[in-house]
Write an enzyme that holds these catalytic residues in place. Structure first.
Site, short mmCIF file in Angstrom:
data_model
loop_
_atom_site.label_atom_id
_atom_site.label_comp_id
_atom_site.label_asym_id
_atom_site.label_seq_id
_atom_site.Cartn_x
_atom_site.Cartn_y
_atom_site.Cartn_z
N LYS A 242 113.93 -14.12 -14.25
CA LYS A 242 113.66 -14.64 -15.75
C LYS A 242 114.98 -15.69 -16.31
CE LYS A 242 109.40 -13.82 -16.89
NZ LYS A 242 108.54 -14.48 -17.54
N THR B 234 112.59 -13.54 -21.72
CA THR B 234 112.33 -11.99 -22.22
C THR B 234 113.68 -11.44 -22.22
OG1 THR B 234 111.99 -9.80 -21.01
CG2 THR B 234 112.70 -11.69 -19.51
#
Ligand code: NAP
Ligand code: F7E
Length: 335
Positions: A151, A123
């Site tokens: 992430k 992301t």
């Protein structure tokens, strides 16, 4: 017939990806969490064409069993606690799912089906406090939330398993992508849903946080195509997927009201800012500091150059169409 295993199949991207793979003739397996009330989420309309397997990203054994059942050619890891704001309230669950969960699925693949191709949903939140504009595959990371940090672990462990064990593992660094299926708490859907309700007299006012935040917004349908393309290449790699355009939350609000045939006018500044409906002077948007975040990602703008050149990927749904589709869908739902 190729077989694909999708984690997070009930979510926004999972549903569009499942549709895409089914249209290409894949046998689609989807990992689903057990809930007290059975809920197929965004894939309810195609549930008869999907083979569901109960599993959880935090449960390694369940993922081993899922890979054994599906014996997939491709695995798309889309499952996540994906709401940034919640990651401050549930930082450990976010890390368990979004960080360690990636190792769990990679280990399951390494053990059972090491030749399966793997996609990791990375992301733009990993760029956080951006170190350069626009952001590319080479931009240093600086995550600003427990979500972004988790992430980033998922991103690096994917790269590490590619380099350590030769897995065909790719990360797509996807910038914000929205759709008619976006969760109601994300800012775009919160706006289009509120605009539809205000337009039809079911809500008076929309309360938002940071109106200055800038995002590079695309449509999920375009972005899942990029995921698939990454796994069709000769060699695994990481790619930024973005539109190359950025807009403030305020600009999204303007576009959404316009799509509903309403005109608004802005007044005030900062926490005092508000917008009125020019037709009747009623306040339809105001700022509520409750929605500010402990640390903000102020500006995201991605360069899709590498993906365009290497994958032949192109965004097909422009910003105006994204907003128009979301508003039209929410107006229909309100009716
Ligand atoms: P989403 O709509 O929130 O979907 C998340 C999915 O993950 C849901 O199917 C959810 O299942 C599942 N899930 C959550 N926790 C799980 C667990 N412990 N075990 C198994 N499944 C679990 O997210 P999205 O917008 O489609 O995004 C897909 C992926 O891309 C996510 O990894 C997200 O972080 C990442 N991403 C999204 C964007 C974006 O702008 N949309 C941008 C970059 C990256 P339930 O239905 O059971 O909750
Ligand atoms: O916030 C601001 C907020 O929650 C966008 C996830 O898919 O994209 C998404 O993360 C911006 C932020 O998405 C409200 O402060 C103002 O600056 O829609 P959002 P996000 O945090 O960018 C990335 C790429 C992901 O990977 C994530 O999974 O809008 N904002 N007022 C608000 N945001 C929300 N939610 N609600 C408000 O009232």
């Amino acid at each position: 017939m190729k077989k694909a295993l999708i984690t997070g199949i009930t979510g926004q991207d999972g549903s569009y990806l499942a549709e895409l793979l089914l249209s290409k003739g894949y046998e689609v397996y989807g990992i689903m969490r057990r809930k007290s009330v059975v809920d197929y989420g965004n894939v309810d309309h195609i549930k008869d064409r999907i083979q569901f397997i109960y599993a959880d990203m935090t449960d390694y054994v369940s993922l081993v069993n899922a890979v054994k059942k599906a014996m997939p050619d491709e695995v798309y890891n889309l499952a996540a606690q994906s709401f940034v704001a919640t990651s401050w309230e549930q930082p450990i669950a976010t890390a368990d799912i979004d960080a360690v969960g990636v190792t769990n699925i990679l280990e399951a693949i390494k053990l059972i089906k090491p030749d399966a191709r793997f996609y990791q949903a990375s992301t733009s939140e990993m760029f956080g406090l951006v170190q350069e504009v626009p952001q590319t595959e080479k931009t240093p990371f600086y995550p600003r939330s427990p979500y972004g940090v988790a992430k980033l672990y998922g991103h690096w462990i994917t790269k590490n398993y590619r380099e350590s064990f030769g897995l065909f593992a790719c990360s797509g660094i996807l910038f914000n992508h929205e759709s008619e299926r976006r969760g109601l708490e994300f800012v775009t859907r919160k706006i289009t849903n509120a605009v539809a309700k205000i337009k039809t007299g079911h809500q008076e006012c929309l309360e938002l946080g940071n109106m200055e935040a800038k995002r590079d917004w695309g449509h999920s349908q375009d972005y899942v195509r990029a995921m698939w393309l990454m796994l069709q290449q000769d060699t695994p790699d990481d790619y930024v997927i973005a539109t190359g355009e950025t807009r403030t939350v305020r600009e999204f609000v303007d576009a959404a009201f316009q799509a509903a045939g309403m005109e608004i006018e802005w007044h005030g500044k900062g926490v005092e800012e508000y917008a009125v409906n020019t037709q009747d002077g009623k306040t339809v948007v105001k700022v509520n500091p409750h929605f500010f975040r402990p640390a903000e990602v102020e500006l995201l703008l991605g360069s899709p150059k590498k993906a365009e050149e290497a994958l032949g990927w192109k965004r097909e749904i422009p910003f105006d169409e994204l907003v128009t589709r979301m508003v039209a869908n929410d107006l229909e739902l309100v009716k």
